[in-house]
Write an enzyme that holds these catalytic residues in place. Structure first.
Site, PDB file in Angstrom:
ATOM      1  N   PRO A   1       0.835  -1.204   0.000  1.00  0.00           N
ATOM      2  CA  PRO A   1       0.000   0.000   0.000  1.00  0.00           C
ATOM      3  C   PRO A   1       0.868   1.252   0.000  1.00  0.00           C
ATOM      4  O   PRO A   1       1.799   1.366   0.796  1.00  0.00           O
ATOM      5  CB  PRO A   1      -0.801  -0.131   1.307  1.00  0.00           C
ATOM      6  CG  PRO A   1      -0.798  -1.596   1.603  1.00  0.00           C
ATOM      7  CD  PRO A   1       0.532  -2.096   1.124  1.00  0.00           C
ATOM      8  N   GLU A   2       0.574   2.176  -0.918  1.00  0.00           N
ATOM      9  CA  GLU A   2       1.336   3.416  -1.010  1.00  0.00           C
ATOM     10  C   GLU A   2       0.497   4.553  -0.439  1.00  0.00           C
ATOM     11  O   GLU A   2      -0.570   4.323   0.122  1.00  0.00           O
ATOM     12  CB  GLU A   2       1.735   3.653  -2.466  1.00  0.00           C
ATOM     13  CG  GLU A   2       2.606   2.520  -3.012  1.00  0.00           C
ATOM     14  CD  GLU A   2       3.051   2.722  -4.444  1.00  0.00           C
ATOM     15  OE1 GLU A   2       2.890   3.830  -4.990  1.00  0.00           O
ATOM     16  OE2 GLU A   2       3.571   1.763  -5.042  1.00  0.00           O
TER      17      GLU A   2
END
Length: 272
Positions: free
Chosen positions: A2-3
């Site tokens: 997840p960014e």
């Protein structure tokens, strides 16, 4: 992994469901995450969740004078469930509120849960926060600041974005997309970027991350929002995942190369 956009989507979901509610109980089923989950987490029972914030890829839940700092690692998600719901296999930590619960699910256990004093969070003195660069969507991230952060750097432009030193939260997907929009080749030395290059790249970073948040982030494997919704920014990418396909800007063909053990997509025709 997840960014920033995915973490921001998660933050908004947690805030929407639980801000203002009283934490009734904390259950830790698996304390061995990237770092051990602190035993003191249970001391928060009875506290009110005042706000949910984000710093880089961390979700920060503020309970009075203490802050719970959550990192989703490579494959983690925060999800809202009914209080009586059965636990899934990789659910490791639960925060029980009034009728609903927030659970951290992390198959690879590369995520983390920390508890720190609010003053340390605000001062950014905690070891997880002390070395982080400016927020890309905050007022501290300016074209001039970004240009100065590239001076004297021999590492590649893409590596600089991923390092978190010049700007935080720009992971692999969004680095590829921002570099394409700015017409900067990923392998160019950061120190060789001109002021004009840095101005274009600064604008591209802000635009790409903003659009990704609007589209619910990117779901390639595990990511889903707190309510189970999947992101769809990945279906709108200009270069990421498009190896061998035509460039949307010129007559070139998108290529893929491995840089720092990460797949990098770019157009050799218009990225210089």
């Amino acid at each position: 992994m997840p960014e920033l956009p995915e973490v921001e989507i998660t933050r908004r979901g947690v805030a929407q469901h639980f801000t203002g509610q009283t934490l009734l109980d904390v259950t830790v089923r698996q304390p061995r995450l990237r770092w051990p989950v602190p035993d003191s987490l249970s001391s928060l029972a009875g506290a009110r969740l005042d706000s949910v914030e984000r710093r880089s890829k961390y979700v920060a839940m503020r309970f009075g004078a203490q802050v719970v700092l959550v990192h989703l690692g490579m494959s983690g998600t925060l999800k809202v469930v009914d209080a009586q719901s059965a636990w899934d296999k990789h659910d490791h930590v639960q925060w029980l509120f009034e009728g609903k619960a927030l659970r951290l699910n992390d198959p690879r256990r590369f995520g983390s849960v920390d508890l720190l004093a609010a003053r340390d969070y605000e001062a950014q003195t905690h070891p997880r926060l002390a070395s982080l660069g400016p927020e890309p969507l905050g007022v501290g991230f300016t074209p001039e600041q970004f240009f100065k952060a590239t001076r004297g750097k021999t590492l590649s432009a893409k590596a600089l974005l991923l390092s978190g030193a010049a700007v935080v939260g720009v992971g692999n997907i969004y680095a590829c997309e921002a570099l394409f929009r700015a017409a900067v080749r990923p392998g160019r030395a950061a120190g060789r970027l001109s002021r004009a290059d840095c101005t274009r790249l600064h604008s591209a970073i802000v635009a790409v991350l903003g659009e990704a948040i609007e589209r619910g982030g990117s779901t390639l494997r595990n990511f889903q929002a707190i309510d189970g919704e999947l992101g769809h920014f990945q279906t709108h990418c200009d270069v990421y995942g498009r190896e061998g396909q035509g460039c949307k800007r010129c007559e070139g063909v998108i290529k893929r190369r491995v840089m720092n053990q990460r797949s990098t997509f770019y157009c050799p025709g218009c990225q210089r």
